[in-house]
Design an enzyme around this catalytic site. Sequence first.
Site, mmCIF file in Angstrom:
data_model
loop_
_atom_site.group_PDB
_atom_site.id
_atom_site.type_symbol
_atom_site.label_atom_id
_atom_site.label_comp_id
_atom_site.label_asym_id
_atom_site.label_seq_id
_atom_site.Cartn_x
_atom_site.Cartn_y
_atom_site.Cartn_z
ATOM 1 N N ASN A 87 0.854 -1.186 0.000
ATOM 2 C CA ASN A 87 0.000 0.000 0.000
ATOM 3 C C ASN A 87 0.893 1.240 0.000
ATOM 4 O O ASN A 87 1.843 1.319 0.786
ATOM 5 C CB ASN A 87 -0.904 0.011 1.230
ATOM 6 C CG ASN A 87 -1.873 -1.167 1.247
ATOM 7 O OD1 ASN A 87 -2.367 -1.572 0.212
ATOM 8 N ND2 ASN A 87 -2.117 -1.717 2.423
ATOM 9 N N HIS A 100 6.595 -1.550 3.540
ATOM 10 C CA HIS A 100 6.368 -2.934 3.960
ATOM 11 C C HIS A 100 5.616 -3.704 2.892
ATOM 12 O O HIS A 100 4.764 -3.171 2.195
ATOM 13 C CB HIS A 100 5.611 -3.015 5.289
ATOM 14 C CG HIS A 100 4.380 -2.151 5.368
ATOM 15 N ND1 HIS A 100 4.448 -0.797 5.562
ATOM 16 C CD2 HIS A 100 3.067 -2.451 5.279
ATOM 17 C CE1 HIS A 100 3.234 -0.292 5.593
ATOM 18 N NE2 HIS A 100 2.361 -1.277 5.415
HETATM 19 P P1 5GP Z 1 -0.598 -0.526 5.819
HETATM 20 O O1 5GP Z 1 -2.029 -0.179 6.109
HETATM 21 O O2 5GP Z 1 0.317 0.636 6.166
HETATM 22 O O3 5GP Z 1 -0.368 -1.069 4.456
HETATM 23 O O4 5GP Z 1 -0.253 -1.720 6.769
HETATM 24 C C1 5GP Z 1 0.104 -1.561 8.101
HETATM 25 C C2 5GP Z 1 -0.124 -2.877 8.783
HETATM 26 O O5 5GP Z 1 0.555 -2.852 10.014
HETATM 27 C C3 5GP Z 1 -1.595 -3.174 9.093
HETATM 28 O O6 5GP Z 1 -1.960 -4.395 8.484
HETATM 29 C C4 5GP Z 1 -1.624 -3.270 10.622
HETATM 30 O O7 5GP Z 1 -2.492 -4.252 11.098
HETATM 31 C C5 5GP Z 1 -0.179 -3.558 10.968
HETATM 32 N N1 5GP Z 1 0.239 -3.064 12.265
HETATM 33 C C6 5GP Z 1 0.019 -1.819 12.756
HETATM 34 N N2 5GP Z 1 0.570 -1.690 13.979
HETATM 35 C C7 5GP Z 1 1.164 -2.889 14.242
HETATM 36 C C8 5GP Z 1 1.905 -3.369 15.376
HETATM 37 O O8 5GP Z 1 2.144 -2.683 16.357
HETATM 38 N N3 5GP Z 1 2.363 -4.642 15.298
HETATM 39 C C9 5GP Z 1 2.125 -5.440 14.212
HETATM 40 N N4 5GP Z 1 2.630 -6.674 14.253
HETATM 41 N N5 5GP Z 1 1.438 -5.011 13.141
HETATM 42 C C10 5GP Z 1 0.962 -3.750 13.162
#
Ligand code: 5GP
Length: 114
Positions: A87, A100
């Site tokens: 994303n 990521h």
């Molecule tokens: P994005 O929305 O930026 O593509 O993905 C971020 C991801 O990070 C989400 O799927 C969310 O659930 C995950 N995430 C956010 N905070 C944490 C955390 O503190 N620990 C872990 N393991 N995952 C997290």
Amino acid sequence: MLKDNIFQKIIDRQIPAKICYEDDLCLAFHDINAQAPTHVLIIPRKVISTHADLTEQDRALLGHLHLVAVKLAKELNLDDGYRIVVNCLDRGGQTVPHLHFHLMGGRDFHWPPG
Ligand code: 5GP
């Protein structure tokens, strides 16, 4: 601040995570809010806020992240397929400003993704 985000804190071991792989270039850990039976995040140690910030210097790193994804998919028994998602920024649905890969598997995925 560029380094002030939750993934940097996981890299720095300031907050815990279920880490399933790490090497000198990257780290992988299970997503806290899994969207599939297997949902792992693969992140570079290098500070890169988002996909759009990648440069020619990151060519080898990107290849490495993909090969780690292949290795983890095998280890996590995703033999029948998986999905990798990146994303990017607000309209791409990015919530954590550290590059990521989402590696997800264990269920069917559909298209378009929404
Ligand atoms: P994005 O929305 O930026 O593509 O993905 C971020 C991801 O990070 C989400 O799927 C969310 O659930 C995950 N995430 C956010 N905070 C944490 C955390 O503190 N620990 C872990 N393991 N995952 C997290």
